[in-house]
Design a protein around this motif. Structure first.
Motif, PDB file in Angstrom:
ATOM      1  N   GLN A   9       0.828  -1.209   0.000  1.00 37.70           N
ATOM      2  CA  GLN A   9       0.000   0.000   0.000  1.00 37.70           C
ATOM      3  C   GLN A   9       0.862   1.258   0.000  1.00 37.70           C
ATOM      4  O   GLN A   9       0.556   2.235  -0.691  1.00 37.70           O
ATOM      5  N   LEU A  10       1.960   1.227   0.783  1.00 36.89           N
ATOM      6  CA  LEU A  10       2.885   2.365   0.776  1.00 36.89           C
ATOM      7  C   LEU A  10       3.418   2.591  -0.627  1.00 36.89           C
ATOM      8  O   LEU A  10       3.414   3.723  -1.129  1.00 36.89           O
ATOM      9  N   TYR A  11       3.870   1.514  -1.259  1.00 34.62           N
ATOM     10  CA  TYR A  11       4.411   1.636  -2.610  1.00 34.62           C
ATOM     11  C   TYR A  11       3.349   2.169  -3.572  1.00 34.62           C
ATOM     12  O   TYR A  11       3.635   3.066  -4.387  1.00 34.62           O
ATOM     13  N   ASP A  12       2.140   1.633  -3.514  1.00 38.37           N
ATOM     14  CA  ASP A  12       1.095   2.042  -4.460  1.00 38.37           C
ATOM     15  C   ASP A  12       0.824   3.536  -4.373  1.00 38.37           C
ATOM     16  O   ASP A  12       0.656   4.208  -5.398  1.00 38.37           O
ATOM     17  N   VAL A  13       0.772   4.059  -3.148  1.00 35.38           N
ATOM     18  CA  VAL A  13       0.523   5.497  -2.973  1.00 35.38           C
ATOM     19  C   VAL A  13       1.699   6.317  -3.497  1.00 35.38           C
ATOM     20  O   VAL A  13       1.531   7.288  -4.242  1.00 35.38           O
ATOM     21  N   MET A  14       2.924   5.921  -3.124  1.00 38.37           N
ATOM     22  CA  MET A  14       4.100   6.677  -3.556  1.00 38.37           C
ATOM     23  C   MET A  14       4.276   6.615  -5.074  1.00 38.37           C
ATOM     24  O   MET A  14       4.628   7.603  -5.717  1.00 38.37           O
ATOM     25  N   ALA A  15       4.026   5.438  -5.642  1.00 45.94           N
ATOM     26  CA  ALA A  15       4.231   5.265  -7.086  1.00 45.94           C
ATOM     27  C   ALA A  15       3.192   5.993  -7.922  1.00 45.94           C
ATOM     28  O   ALA A  15       3.401   6.205  -9.125  1.00 45.94           O
ATOM     29  N   ALA A  16       2.083   6.384  -7.301  1.00 43.74           N
ATOM     30  CA  ALA A  16       1.038   7.098  -8.037  1.00 43.74           C
ATOM     31  C   ALA A  16       1.349   8.577  -8.216  1.00 43.74           C
ATOM     32  O   ALA A  16       0.652   9.281  -8.954  1.00 43.74           O
ATOM     33  N   GLY A  17       2.400   9.056  -7.535  1.00 38.08           N
ATOM     34  CA  GLY A  17       2.736  10.474  -7.587  1.00 38.08           C
ATOM     35  C   GLY A  17       4.107  10.728  -8.162  1.00 38.08           C
ATOM     36  O   GLY A  17       4.745   9.838  -8.748  1.00 38.08           O
ATOM     37  N   PRO A  18       4.600  11.955  -7.987  1.00 43.70           N
ATOM     38  CA  PRO A  18       5.874  12.354  -8.606  1.00 43.70           C
ATOM     39  C   PRO A  18       7.104  11.699  -7.988  1.00 43.70           C
ATOM     40  O   PRO A  18       8.203  11.846  -8.517  1.00 43.70           O
ATOM     41  N   LEU A  19       6.952  10.967  -6.887  1.00 42.58           N
ATOM     42  CA  LEU A  19       8.093  10.279  -6.291  1.00 42.58           C
ATOM     43  C   LEU A  19       8.491   9.032  -7.069  1.00 42.58           C
ATOM     44  O   LEU A  19       9.589   8.504  -6.879  1.00 42.58           O
ATOM     45  N   HIS A  20       7.618   8.562  -7.932  1.00 43.64           N
ATOM     46  CA  HIS A  20       7.891   7.310  -8.637  1.00 43.64           C
ATOM     47  C   HIS A  20       9.164   7.415  -9.466  1.00 43.64           C
ATOM     48  O   HIS A  20       9.366   8.372 -10.192  1.00 43.64           O
ATOM     49  N   SER A  21      10.026   6.410  -9.331  1.00 45.41           N
ATOM     50  CA  SER A  21      11.292   6.424 -10.059  1.00 45.41           C
ATOM     51  C   SER A  21      11.794   5.003 -10.252  1.00 45.41           C
ATOM     52  O   SER A  21      11.327   4.065  -9.597  1.00 45.41           O
ATOM     53  N   GLY A  22      12.756   4.865 -11.156  1.00 43.64           N
ATOM     54  CA  GLY A  22      13.383   3.570 -11.346  1.00 43.64           C
ATOM     55  C   GLY A  22      14.047   3.076 -10.084  1.00 43.64           C
ATOM     56  O   GLY A  22      13.973   1.883  -9.741  1.00 43.64           O
ATOM     57  N   MET A  23      14.728   3.959  -9.345  1.00 39.87           N
ATOM     58  CA  MET A  23      15.409   3.553  -8.124  1.00 39.87           C
ATOM     59  C   MET A  23      14.414   3.057  -7.083  1.00 39.87           C
ATOM     60  O   MET A  23      14.658   2.066  -6.387  1.00 39.87           O
ATOM     61  N   MET A  24      13.277   3.728  -6.989  1.00 38.49           N
ATOM     62  CA  MET A  24      12.219   3.290  -6.085  1.00 38.49           C
ATOM     63  C   MET A  24      11.775   1.873  -6.434  1.00 38.49           C
ATOM     64  O   MET A  24      11.607   1.012  -5.560  1.00 38.49           O
ATOM     65  N   ASP A  25      11.635   1.596  -7.718  1.00 41.13           N
ATOM     66  CA  ASP A  25      11.205   0.269  -8.149  1.00 41.13           C
ATOM     67  C   ASP A  25      12.273  -0.784  -7.877  1.00 41.13           C
ATOM     68  O   ASP A  25      11.958  -1.928  -7.535  1.00 41.13           O
ATOM     69  N   PHE A  26      13.555  -0.417  -8.041  1.00 41.00           N
ATOM     70  CA  PHE A  26      14.632  -1.365  -7.751  1.00 41.00           C
ATOM     71  C   PHE A  26      14.585  -1.804  -6.285  1.00 41.00           C
ATOM     72  O   PHE A  26      14.715  -2.988  -5.967  1.00 41.00           O
ATOM     73  N   VAL A  27      14.438  -0.837  -5.389  1.00 45.94           N
ATOM     74  CA  VAL A  27      14.385  -1.157  -3.961  1.00 45.94           C
ATOM     75  C   VAL A  27      13.113  -1.947  -3.646  1.00 45.94           C
ATOM     76  O   VAL A  27      13.131  -2.892  -2.846  1.00 45.94           O
ATOM     77  N   SER A  28      12.026  -1.601  -4.322  1.00 40.83           N
ATOM     78  CA  SER A  28      10.766  -2.315  -4.108  1.00 40.83           C
ATOM     79  C   SER A  28      10.853  -3.761  -4.579  1.00 40.83           C
ATOM     80  O   SER A  28      10.127  -4.623  -4.074  1.00 40.83           O
ATOM     81  N   GLY A  29      11.742  -4.019  -5.543  1.00 38.94           N
ATOM     82  CA  GLY A  29      11.919  -5.396  -5.983  1.00 38.94           C
ATOM     83  C   GLY A  29      12.271  -6.319  -4.829  1.00 38.94           C
ATOM     84  O   GLY A  29      11.817  -7.465  -4.763  1.00 38.94           O
ATOM     85  N   TYR A  30      13.093  -5.823  -3.899  1.00 38.79           N
ATOM     86  CA  TYR A  30      13.411  -6.601  -2.714  1.00 38.79           C
ATOM     87  C   TYR A  30      12.353  -6.412  -1.626  1.00 38.79           C
ATOM     88  O   TYR A  30      11.919  -7.373  -0.997  1.00 38.79           O
ATOM     89  N   GLY A  31      11.914  -5.181  -1.425  1.00 36.41           N
ATOM     90  CA  GLY A  31      10.978  -4.892  -0.342  1.00 36.41           C
ATOM     91  C   GLY A  31       9.639  -5.576  -0.504  1.00 36.41           C
ATOM     92  O   GLY A  31       8.996  -5.932   0.490  1.00 36.41           O
ATOM     93  N   LEU A  32       9.222  -5.804  -1.747  1.00 31.63           N
ATOM     94  CA  LEU A  32       7.915  -6.394  -2.005  1.00 31.63           C
ATOM     95  C   LEU A  32       7.999  -7.833  -2.520  1.00 31.63           C
ATOM     96  O   LEU A  32       7.104  -8.635  -2.259  1.00 31.63           O
ATOM     97  N   LYS A  33       9.058  -8.152  -3.258  1.00 35.96           N
ATOM     98  CA  LYS A  33       9.131  -9.463  -3.912  1.00 35.96           C
ATOM     99  C   LYS A  33      10.323 -10.304  -3.471  1.00 35.96           C
ATOM    100  O   LYS A  33      10.480 -11.439  -3.921  1.00 35.96           O
ATOM    101  N   GLY A  34      11.180  -9.734  -2.622  1.00 37.11           N
ATOM    102  CA  GLY A  34      12.318 -10.496  -2.138  1.00 37.11           C
ATOM    103  C   GLY A  34      13.437 -10.681  -3.144  1.00 37.11           C
ATOM    104  O   GLY A  34      14.310 -11.523  -2.959  1.00 37.11           O
ATOM    105  N   ASP A  35      13.444  -9.882  -4.203  1.00 38.20           N
ATOM    106  CA  ASP A  35      14.481  -9.987  -5.233  1.00 38.20           C
ATOM    107  C   ASP A  35      15.470  -8.841  -5.053  1.00 38.20           C
ATOM    108  O   ASP A  35      15.164  -7.705  -5.401  1.00 38.20           O
ATOM    109  N   PRO A  36      16.683  -9.118  -4.541  1.00 38.56           N
ATOM    110  CA  PRO A  36      17.640  -8.035  -4.310  1.00 38.56           C
ATOM    111  C   PRO A  36      18.405  -7.604  -5.549  1.00 38.56           C
ATOM    112  O   PRO A  36      19.114  -6.600  -5.517  1.00 38.56           O
ATOM    113  N   ASN A  37      18.281  -8.349  -6.629  1.00 27.95           N
ATOM    114  CA  ASN A  37      19.179  -8.148  -7.764  1.00 27.95           C
ATOM    115  C   ASN A  37      18.637  -7.235  -8.853  1.00 27.95           C
ATOM    116  O   ASN A  37      19.276  -7.066  -9.893  1.00 27.95           O
ATOM    117  N   GLN A  38      17.469  -6.646  -8.630  1.00 26.17           N
ATOM    118  CA  GLN A  38      17.028  -5.623  -9.583  1.00 26.17           C
ATOM    119  C   GLN A  38      17.961  -4.414  -9.529  1.00 26.17           C
ATOM    120  O   GLN A  38      18.093  -3.680 -10.505  1.00 26.17           O
TER     121      GLN A  38
END
Length: 295
Positions: A204-233
């Motif tokens: 839910q935190l990610y969905d709200v942040m990603a819907a606005g101007p904070l959304h970025s590739g770096m945010m998604d890379f970190v979310s790869g581990y934070g949400l899916k357990g994949d550290p290698n994005q």
């Protein structure tokens, strides 16, 4: 057209991928062992010539490429009786693809010029998988005539090849780029850890942040581990991030100013490295922050 001969020092993940790409494109390669013996063996199996020293690499090459971890490593390979400078051909071009201190780069540039060659900095963006396909971002700087000379080779390695001005400009911009990226990555990592403390669902935190101007590739890379357990994005180790942000802070000091924003990210990255997390990927800073918060 005859390809220039290439010497390469530093066949880690990125360097080995670059060597493979150059071999695919038909370049003659001379290499010397640094740390990654299997990558040397693979390059030799494909036709590269292995020599004993950096001096021997330079003596065999029109263009000498280094892809090392630190400025100290670059300096150790460049200087001394067995260093690159000692073996330079007249008119040779030396390219540092690593993330180095601009002051060190400029000092080496003067020494290479005195030896009859030209030194360029050309730090890289993107990943080893991009390198295999010639899709790197290359932030080159230094003498424009030398850049024009090596640009066709750089374009075989990179999708986006920039010439950014005087020697050291590429490393300066790369350090700014990495400072910004690692600061954002640490902020996102702490936000996920804080979500756990506050009882907020990470998605839910990610969905709200990603819907606005904070959304970025770096945010998604970190979310790869934070949400899916994949550290290698974001395949970038915490200890390397600490080195780069530390270099950024040192660059500021050498310019006579103080970096304010780098202090928190640098402190966290260094503490994480010192407490055994250094080989983890940057997205796994989530676990470091969670442990600091008792979660």
């Amino acid at each position: 057209m005859t390809h220039p001969t290439i010497g390469f020092i530093g066949l880690g993940l990125m360097g080995a991928a670059m060597v493979g790409r150059l071999q695919d494109k038909g370049y003659g390669m001379t290499v010397t062992a640094n740390r990654s013996r299997p990558n040397i063996d693979a390059a030799v199996a494909r036709g590269a010539t292995e020599v004993a020293t950096a001096r021997d690499v330079a003596a065999a090459s029109d263009i000498i490429m280094l892809c090392m971890d630190t400025s100290d490593s670059v300096e150790s390979r460049m200087r001394g009786a067995d260093g690159v400078i000692a073996g330079l051909k007249p008119g040779a071009v030396v390219i540092d693809f690593g993330t180095s201190l601009p002051g060190s780069t400029r000092a080496l540039g003067a020494e290479v010029a005195e030896a009859g060659g030209t030194y360029m900095d050309a730090p890289l963006g993107r990943t080893p998988s991009h390198a295999k396909d010639g899709l790197l971002n290359i932030m080159a700087a230094g003498d424009k005539a030398a850049f024009d000379k090596v640009e066709p080779v750089l374009k075989d390695l990179g999708e986006n090849v920039f010439h950014l001005g005087a020697l050291g400009s590429g490393h300066t911009i790369k350090l700014m780029n990495n400072f910004f990226g690692m600061t954002v990555a640490n902020a996102m990592a702490e936000a996920f850890a804080m979500a756990d403390v506050a009882g907020i669902d990470r998605q839910q935190l990610y969905d709200v942040m990603a819907a606005g101007p904070l959304h970025s590739g770096m945010m998604d890379f970190v979310s790869g581990y934070g949400l899916k357990g994949d550290p290698n994005q974001l395949a970038f180790a915490i200890r390397n991030a600490a080195k780069d942000v530390g270099y950024y802070a040192r660059m500021a000091e050498e310019a006579g100013v103080e970096s304010i924003m780098s202090k928190c990210a640098l402190s966290a990255l260094r503490e994480a490295t010192e407490t055994g997390h250094g080989d983890n990927m940057v997205s796994q800073m989530i676990d470091f922050y969670a442990s600091k918060m008792g979660k």
